[in-house]
Design an enzyme around this catalytic site. Sequence first.
Site, PDB file in Angstrom:
ATOM      1  N   GLU A  61      20.657  20.541  17.430  1.00 35.00           N
ATOM      2  CA  GLU A  61      20.215  19.398  18.215  1.00 35.00           C
ATOM      3  C   GLU A  61      19.561  19.839  19.521  1.00 35.00           C
ATOM      4  O   GLU A  61      18.583  19.227  19.972  1.00 35.00           O
ATOM      5  CB  GLU A  61      21.408  18.472  18.519  1.00 35.00           C
ATOM      6  CG  GLU A  61      22.050  17.858  17.279  1.00 35.00           C
ATOM      7  CD  GLU A  61      23.200  18.675  16.712  1.00 35.00           C
ATOM      8  OE1 GLU A  61      24.139  18.076  16.161  1.00 35.00           O
ATOM      9  OE2 GLU A  61      23.159  19.933  16.815  1.00 35.00           O
ATOM     10  N   CYS A  84      28.629  17.842  17.248  1.00 42.27           N
ATOM     11  CA  CYS A  84      29.936  18.197  17.799  1.00 42.27           C
ATOM     12  C   CYS A  84      30.239  17.367  19.045  1.00 42.27           C
ATOM     13  O   CYS A  84      29.344  16.922  19.771  1.00 42.27           O
ATOM     14  CB  CYS A  84      29.999  19.691  18.108  1.00 42.27           C
ATOM     15  SG  CYS A  84      28.822  20.257  19.356  1.00 42.27           S
ATOM     16  N   CYS A  93      27.026  18.456  21.433  1.00 38.12           N
ATOM     17  CA  CYS A  93      25.692  17.996  21.041  1.00 38.12           C
ATOM     18  C   CYS A  93      25.582  16.481  21.078  1.00 38.12           C
ATOM     19  O   CYS A  93      24.493  15.934  21.297  1.00 38.12           O
ATOM     20  CB  CYS A  93      25.351  18.521  19.648  1.00 38.12           C
ATOM     21  SG  CYS A  93      25.097  20.306  19.615  1.00 38.12           S
ATOM     22  N   ALA A 173      33.282  52.507 -22.193  1.00 34.38           N
ATOM     23  CA  ALA A 173      34.697  52.865 -22.214  1.00 34.38           C
ATOM     24  C   ALA A 173      35.012  53.942 -21.192  1.00 34.38           C
ATOM     25  O   ALA A 173      36.114  53.997 -20.633  1.00 34.38           O
ATOM     26  CB  ALA A 173      35.101  53.330 -23.610  1.00 34.38           C
ATOM     27  N   SER A 177      28.765  52.330 -15.622  1.00 33.22           N
ATOM     28  CA  SER A 177      28.256  50.964 -15.535  1.00 33.22           C
ATOM     29  C   SER A 177      26.937  50.842 -14.771  1.00 33.22           C
ATOM     30  O   SER A 177      26.392  49.748 -14.670  1.00 33.22           O
ATOM     31  CB  SER A 177      29.301  50.059 -14.852  1.00 33.22           C
ATOM     32  OG  SER A 177      29.546  50.491 -13.535  1.00 33.22           O
ATOM     33  N   TRP A 179      23.064  51.410 -14.536  1.00 32.88           N
ATOM     34  CA  TRP A 179      23.088  50.000 -14.188  1.00 32.88           C
ATOM     35  C   TRP A 179      22.912  49.197 -15.464  1.00 32.88           C
ATOM     36  O   TRP A 179      22.045  49.520 -16.289  1.00 32.88           O
ATOM     37  CB  TRP A 179      21.971  49.663 -13.200  1.00 32.88           C
ATOM     38  CG  TRP A 179      22.112  50.356 -11.886  1.00 32.88           C
ATOM     39  CD1 TRP A 179      21.424  51.448 -11.455  1.00 32.88           C
ATOM     40  CD2 TRP A 179      22.985  49.981 -10.822  1.00 32.88           C
ATOM     41  NE1 TRP A 179      21.803  51.769 -10.186  1.00 32.88           N
ATOM     42  CE2 TRP A 179      22.764  50.888  -9.768  1.00 32.88           C
ATOM     43  CE3 TRP A 179      23.932  48.972 -10.649  1.00 32.88           C
ATOM     44  CZ2 TRP A 179      23.457  50.809  -8.565  1.00 32.88           C
ATOM     45  CZ3 TRP A 179      24.604  48.893  -9.453  1.00 32.88           C
ATOM     46  CH2 TRP A 179      24.367  49.810  -8.436  1.00 32.88           C
ATOM     47  N   THR A 205      37.343  49.800  -8.629  1.00 30.59           N
ATOM     48  CA  THR A 205      35.891  49.763  -8.420  1.00 30.59           C
ATOM     49  C   THR A 205      35.464  50.798  -7.395  1.00 30.59           C
ATOM     50  O   THR A 205      34.434  51.471  -7.556  1.00 30.59           O
ATOM     51  CB  THR A 205      35.458  48.354  -7.978  1.00 30.59           C
ATOM     52  OG1 THR A 205      35.781  47.415  -9.020  1.00 30.59           O
ATOM     53  CG2 THR A 205      33.972  48.295  -7.693  1.00 30.59           C
ATOM     54  N   GLU A 284      33.582  40.939  -6.013  1.00 32.72           N
ATOM     55  CA  GLU A 284      32.812  41.905  -6.802  1.00 32.72           C
ATOM     56  C   GLU A 284      33.786  42.987  -7.243  1.00 32.72           C
ATOM     57  O   GLU A 284      34.091  43.902  -6.482  1.00 32.72           O
ATOM     58  CB  GLU A 284      31.689  42.523  -5.974  1.00 32.72           C
ATOM     59  CG  GLU A 284      30.553  41.598  -5.612  1.00 32.72           C
ATOM     60  CD  GLU A 284      29.340  42.372  -5.110  1.00 32.72           C
ATOM     61  OE1 GLU A 284      28.758  43.154  -5.885  1.00 32.72           O
ATOM     62  OE2 GLU A 284      28.982  42.195  -3.928  1.00 32.72           O
ATOM     63  N   GLY A 286      36.322  44.613 -10.940  1.00 31.04           N
ATOM     64  CA  GLY A 286      36.424  44.816 -12.370  1.00 31.04           C
ATOM     65  C   GLY A 286      37.106  43.675 -13.097  1.00 31.04           C
ATOM     66  O   GLY A 286      37.455  42.642 -12.507  1.00 31.04           O
TER      67      GLY A 286
END
Length: 351
Positions: A61, A84, A93, A173, A177, A179, A205, A284, A286
């Site tokens: 604002e 606010c 504001c 396995a 991973s 990519w 991870t 993020e 496993g």
Amino acid sequence: MSIPNHAQEAQDRYFMMLAIQQAKQGLYTTRPNPAVGCVIVRAESVVGQGFHPKAGQPHAEVFALQDAGASAVGGTAYVTLEPCSHTGRTPPCALGLIDAGIKRVVIAGLDPNPQVAGRGVKLLEDAGIEVTVGILTDQAEALNRGFLKAMRTQMPYVRLKIATSLDGRTAMASGESKWITSAQAREDVQKLRALSGAIITGSETIIADDPQLNVRSTQLCVSADQVPTPKVVVLDRRQRLQYDPKSNYQLCRQSEVLYWREDDLVKLLKRLVSDHQCYDVLVEAGAGVAGSFLKQQLVDELIVYQAPCLLGIKARPMVEFSPLSLAQQLRLDICAHEKIGPDLKLTLQPL
């Protein structure tokens, strides 16, 4: 407080959409504050606009009123979140709109923050300003899902990200991973990180992939150094990792990383809100961590990047989840789907 009538609604929706576009400019930089936009209109023309760029800086604002100058007098302010009413690092504001001579304020939705929660509207109405609430509420709230959920429930908005093959596998396995999905998909993940106050991963991870889990994109609407650094949380019940400036793992060399040794994920999420003001959380990790969040119904949004490849039956599954019957299956609603490079991105919400 009035409900919008049909005669004004089309115009109000148009100008509120402009305010939402303003708010989006602060989407990656305002944390822990919400992204808010404001447009000042007089005689059906925009005379001022602004957005909140960063915590500690003036709110939307203020920038819109500065842009409008004297033209704000007698005008209408369109704001994506209730102005606010309290003094924090910046003045209220609502008082700024009153002092500027605004005659009408249109608000997408009320602010559930206990420090505001209708008080901004009351200040405006007590000053004789007409207030309309409820224009494009869903679109505006979509910008601040984490903030709004945290204010209402003291829990963050949790997004779970999974990169998988067509047959639902996330690694060979052996654990290999990198990519499965494309560079374009990994770039898109940078946007999820930039939205997040915290990123949760597992010790497995860290040990397997040694990720950075930071925001380093060059394709955001702002430079990466303007994005508040997400707090990294490592789930490590077996206490295999700790801060060590000489560690072989990148994240373990960072003193700000939080290591969570307990089983209670709800306690962790509440603490991220109360102690660290992390309202948007990205998981993020496993299959084990992903399964834990899903089984405990802690996921608000599941984002799956699916590569057009097959890894086979011996590869690792995307989620450790073992229902005994169809009645125990976890059903999800597909909210959005799009192609990212060669991959498919699915955005889902648990039913």
